[in-house]
Design a protein around this motif. Structure first.
Motif, PDB file in Angstrom:
ATOM      1  N   ASN A  10       0.832  -1.206   0.000  1.00 25.08           N
ATOM      2  CA  ASN A  10       0.000   0.000   0.000  1.00 25.08           C
ATOM      3  C   ASN A  10       0.868   1.258   0.000  1.00 25.08           C
ATOM      4  O   ASN A  10       2.033   1.198   0.404  1.00 25.08           O
ATOM      5  N   CYS A  13       3.455   2.435   3.182  1.00 23.37           N
ATOM      6  CA  CYS A  13       3.708   1.265   4.029  1.00 23.37           C
ATOM      7  C   CYS A  13       5.202   1.102   4.321  1.00 23.37           C
ATOM      8  O   CYS A  13       5.591   0.201   5.062  1.00 23.37           O
ATOM      9  N   PRO A  33       0.319   9.068  -2.471  1.00 27.53           N
ATOM     10  CA  PRO A  33       0.289   8.203  -3.644  1.00 27.53           C
ATOM     11  C   PRO A  33       0.695   9.004  -4.875  1.00 27.53           C
ATOM     12  O   PRO A  33       0.358  10.170  -4.996  1.00 27.53           O
ATOM     13  N   GLY A  57       2.777   2.161  -5.167  1.00 32.27           N
ATOM     14  CA  GLY A  57       1.935   1.836  -4.024  1.00 32.27           C
ATOM     15  C   GLY A  57       0.479   1.682  -4.443  1.00 32.27           C
ATOM     16  O   GLY A  57      -0.073   2.544  -5.114  1.00 32.27           O
ATOM     17  N   TYR A  59      -3.601  -0.237  -3.408  1.00 31.36           N
ATOM     18  CA  TYR A  59      -4.467  -0.820  -2.385  1.00 31.36           C
ATOM     19  C   TYR A  59      -5.028  -2.171  -2.821  1.00 31.36           C
ATOM     20  O   TYR A  59      -5.477  -2.959  -1.999  1.00 31.36           O
ATOM     21  N   SER A  60      -5.050  -2.421  -4.132  1.00 27.06           N
ATOM     22  CA  SER A  60      -5.581  -3.689  -4.629  1.00 27.06           C
ATOM     23  C   SER A  60      -5.038  -3.919  -6.037  1.00 27.06           C
ATOM     24  O   SER A  60      -4.305  -3.088  -6.574  1.00 27.06           O
ATOM     25  N   GLU A  68      -2.292   0.831 -10.094  1.00 29.99           N
ATOM     26  CA  GLU A  68      -2.767  -0.553 -10.037  1.00 29.99           C
ATOM     27  C   GLU A  68      -2.579  -1.258 -11.370  1.00 29.99           C
ATOM     28  O   GLU A  68      -2.236  -2.445 -11.419  1.00 29.99           O
ATOM     29  N   ARG A  94      -6.200  -2.945   6.682  1.00 32.03           N
ATOM     30  CA  ARG A  94      -6.262  -2.387   5.331  1.00 32.03           C
ATOM     31  C   ARG A  94      -5.220  -3.041   4.424  1.00 32.03           C
ATOM     32  O   ARG A  94      -5.490  -3.355   3.270  1.00 32.03           O
ATOM     33  N   ASN A  95      -4.022  -3.271   4.944  1.00 30.75           N
ATOM     34  CA  ASN A  95      -2.930  -3.796   4.129  1.00 30.75           C
ATOM     35  C   ASN A  95      -3.155  -5.230   3.667  1.00 30.75           C
ATOM     36  O   ASN A  95      -2.726  -5.613   2.577  1.00 30.75           O
ATOM     37  N   LEU A  98      -4.738  -6.292   0.036  1.00 28.78           N
ATOM     38  CA  LEU A  98      -3.859  -6.542  -1.111  1.00 28.78           C
ATOM     39  C   LEU A  98      -3.185  -7.897  -0.988  1.00 28.78           C
ATOM     40  O   LEU A  98      -3.040  -8.619  -1.984  1.00 28.78           O
ATOM     41  N   GLU A 490      -4.690   8.179   2.085  1.00 32.31           N
ATOM     42  CA  GLU A 490      -4.256   7.739   3.400  1.00 32.31           C
ATOM     43  C   GLU A 490      -3.451   8.841   4.074  1.00 32.31           C
ATOM     44  O   GLU A 490      -2.625   9.495   3.445  1.00 32.31           O
TER      45      GLU A 490
END
Length: 714
Positions: A10, A13, A33, A57, A59-60, A68, A94-95, A98, A490
């Motif tokens: 993420n 992180c 980000p 970075g 999130y999914s 992504e 949250r982490n 992913l 974030e």
């Protein structure tokens, strides 16, 4: 055997910090980000055959943002030998979203459970052994900021590759979803590798458009998959993508309950307490204004000025010019060569490099603000303001990056999904003063406003105001109309900035500036010296009779309504298109910087003869807001994708700068007792036009609502 290991995680992180620790790279660590727009690589220290790939970075692995898409394409297309999944242990819920996706794609995964030092400080505990069993992959506790565990996690990834190990996902969905996925896997089994079969089945179940385009399936197969997904949607009374999302979070909640023990769930963290003040609806903006005022005040008016004065007066005044001149005389060089080196190179490049200390001080403060986590809050704060004017807070992220250089700031706009917002961001990003404009600010502030503390800081706030005004005006035109994209980001926890990362950031930006001074500005200074030293018959003459003076006198009348109609200022403005630092370099050559410095004099009195305070401020405004340097224009063309929009961007920037400078100068002349004239009348008409553009109603645009918020678990 060459091994490729991808770092995935993420935003915020600690992924890029770990990349630096593993490779020794000087890549900068950002707190928002979009800094790492594309994947970056480096060799693992002590392992020439192991390459570490730093992915953006995310999130999914859903294709909603460019980051992504870049990460997913690399993981599925290039297929690294292993993945190190960096997980922020303080935001583990949250982490792990992913993580559940990474373990499904068939590549060995090692989890770097990062920031465990902060976790322990908070009194929380994670049962690493049990969590490893639940996720089906190895877990190493790390603190990338302190360099703890980084080497071990890399060695574990290498060991997995050499052992040809494969992690088996331990998580399962509900019985109905698993049955649906199993049916889709049967359809795919004839044309798909087994390693990726489960992941592709999930993506087809979610109706992932990019995957559906990528996989060549018959219409019959696609209709069968659609029928399976619809059956599940009927059972759960929800859409297929939401079903998978809910299933993942249900699984994550279950293992968190079993593996994580919180000391006090209700206790506010230190970051939360600070945010109650710095992100407060009423206090946030004044605090931000005060912080940026202090940053620019210290950089330009106090500490930075003392260092710059020493550089100009001693280094480029008493040391370098006399030493170089004595050497040239001793070897008997020609007069023209002496002039080229002393007046052209040292005068031009030296005038620019003299402001390097101020820039380093500014870079130091900005690096501290970014590294401690405050810059992320600024984006959050500015979203509240931006959305009131039809802009997305996400547009402020490229502008934050642009404080160093407009080029990466413009490139960072590619993370904005909304096309109209992206184009508007590209057009307005260069309004924020970049490092190349700092010497202009410092020169004007030092020469014309020596006792004023507001000139330097005002440059930053003028840029922000220009962005807001332009955003409102552009948003009400056909090409940019529409609701701004939602902004979710974030807010990382506050922490004491790392001395190493701050120094790396400061020195990297300083090195880029010196490199430009040694290349582009060096060549430009030589060209300016030649044009200012020779006339058209190629005879060496005084500057006032040179080719440059002739050219300058032709274009100078264009700037007369702005108050700086002398040819020196016109030429300096024009050369600033090559590189903004050339504005200062040109003045250094034209006013004989090396000569006056050697004689113990300063360039300030010479500039004071060419400007009044009002015309100097107008000059500063125009050069802050007009079209950026050639490199930035090139970045605009690459990001816009065509020449037409590039011309629109450059035309708008230059036109806006001209209008604002004209209004300020002409109304300033009126209010200082110079009488009402045609210039004042034009200025009032332009003010009325701007007010009309600002306050006319939006067309076909719904009322905007501020949706800025913290990411889940942040």
């Amino acid at each position: 055997m060459n091994i490729k290991i991808a770092l995935a995680g993420n935003p915020n992180c600690g992924k890029t910090t770990m990349f630096n620790a593993l490779t020794g790279s000087s890549q900068y660590v950002g707190n928002w980000p979009g800094v790492t727009v594309e994947k970056k690589g480096g060799k693992l220290k002590g392992h020439k055959d192991v390459e570490i790939i730093d992915l953006p970075g995310i999130y999914s692995l859903s294709p909603y943002t460019l980051e992504e898409v870049v990460s997913r394409n690399y993981l599925l297309g290039d297929k690294p030998d292993a993945i190190i999944n960096i997980v922020d242990s303080t935001n583990i819920e949250r982490n792990l979203y992913l993580t559940t996706q990474l373990v499904e794609i068939g590549i060995p995964v090692v989890i770097a459970l990062n920031m465990t030092d902060i976790l322990r400080k908070n009194g929380d505990q994670i049962d690493v052994k049990k969590l490893s069993h639940k996720l089906g992959c190895e877990i190493i506790e790390t603190s990338a900021l302190k360099g703890e565990g980084c080497k071990e996690v890399a060695e574990k990834a290498i060991a997995l590759v050499k052992a040809k190990s494969k992690n088996v996902p331990q998580h399962t969905f509900s019985q109905e979803v698993e049955e649906a996925l199993s049916l889709i896997e049967d359809i795919l089994s004839y044309s798909m590798e087994e390693d990726n079969l489960h992941w592709y089945a999930i993506k087809l179940f979610e109706r992932d458009k990019k995957v559906m385009e990528q996989i060549e399936l018959s219409e019959d197969a696609m209709s069968r998959i659609e029928e399976i997904a619809k059956g599940c949607e009927t059972t759960f009374d929800d859409d297929s993508e939401s079903i998978i999302t809910n299933e993942r979070y249900t699984y994550i909640s279950k293992i968190i309950k079993e593996c994580v023990r919180r000391k006090n769930n209700s206790k506010m963290t230190s970051s939360d307490k600070i945010d109650r003040i710095v992100t407060n609806r009423f206090l946030a903006l004044p605090i931000f204004a005060l912080v940026m005022f202090l940053v620019y005040y210290v950089s330009i008016s106090t500490v930075g000025t003392w260092l710059t004065d020493w550089t100009n007066d001693v280094l480029f005044g008493e040391i370098i010019p006399p030493a170089v001149e004595n050497f040239l005389v001793s070897v008997g060089t020609a007069e023209w060569l002496n002039s080229l080196i002393l007046d052209g190179i040292i005068g031009g490049v030296g005038a620019v490099l003299g402001f390097l200390p101020q820039m380093l001080v500014l870079f130091l403060f900005l690096a501290i603000l970014e590294d401690c986590g405050y810059m992320a809050r600024i984006a959050f704060i500015m979203d509240r303001i931006f959305r009131r004017f039809g802009l997305s807070g996400k547009s402020f992220i490229p502008m934050l990056i642009g404080t160093g250089c407009s080029v990466p700031g413009i490139m960072a706009s590619r993370t904005i999904e909304n096309e109209s917002d992206r184009k508007m961001t590209i057009i307005t990003t260069s309004f924020i003063p970049c490092s190349a404009k700092l010497p202009i600010i410092a020169l004007i502030a030092g020469a014309l406003f020596p006792e004023s503390t507001w000139v330097g800081p005002s440059a930053y706030f003028i840029g922000v105001a220009a962005i807001i005004i332009s955003g409102v005006i552009l948003k009400k035109t056909k090409g940019f109309a529409g609701d701004p994209a939602p902004f979710v980001m974030e807010l990382p926890p506050y922490h004491i900035p790392g001395a190493k990362s701050v120094l790396i950031h400061m020195l990297d930006r300083g090195k880029s500036f010196v490199k430009k001074a040694g290349t582009i500005i060096f060549l430009a200074s030589g060209a300016i010296w030649f044009l200012s030293s020779f006339n058209w018959p190629m005879e060496m003459v005084d500057t006032a009779e040179s080719m440059l003076a002739t050219i300058g006198k032709v274009i100078a009348p264009v700037f007369s309504p702005l108050g700086f109609g002398n040819w020196e200022s016109a030429v300096a403005t024009f050369t600033g298109l090559i590189a903004k630092e050339n504005v200062v370099g040109t003045f250094g050559i034209l006013f004989g910087f090396a000569e006056v410095a050697e004689n113990g004099a300063e360039i300030w009195p010479l500039l004071q003869q060419s400007f009044t305070q009002l015309s100097a401020f107008s000059f500063l405004l125009f050069n802050l807001l007009c079209a950026p340097c050639f490199a930035a224009v090139g970045a605009i063309k690459r990001e816009m994708g065509n020449g037409k929009w590039t011309l629109i961007a450059v035309g708008y920037q230059t036109g806006f700068a001209y209008v604002i400078s004209l209004i300020v100068y002409q109304l300033g002349m009126l209010f200082t007792g110079n009488g009402f004239g045609i210039g004042s009348a034009i200025a009032f008409v332009l003010v009325a036009l701007i007010l009309y553009m600002l306050f006319r109603p939006y067309k076909n645009v719904d009322n905007n609502v501020n949706v800025s918020k913290r990411a889940v678990g942040a």
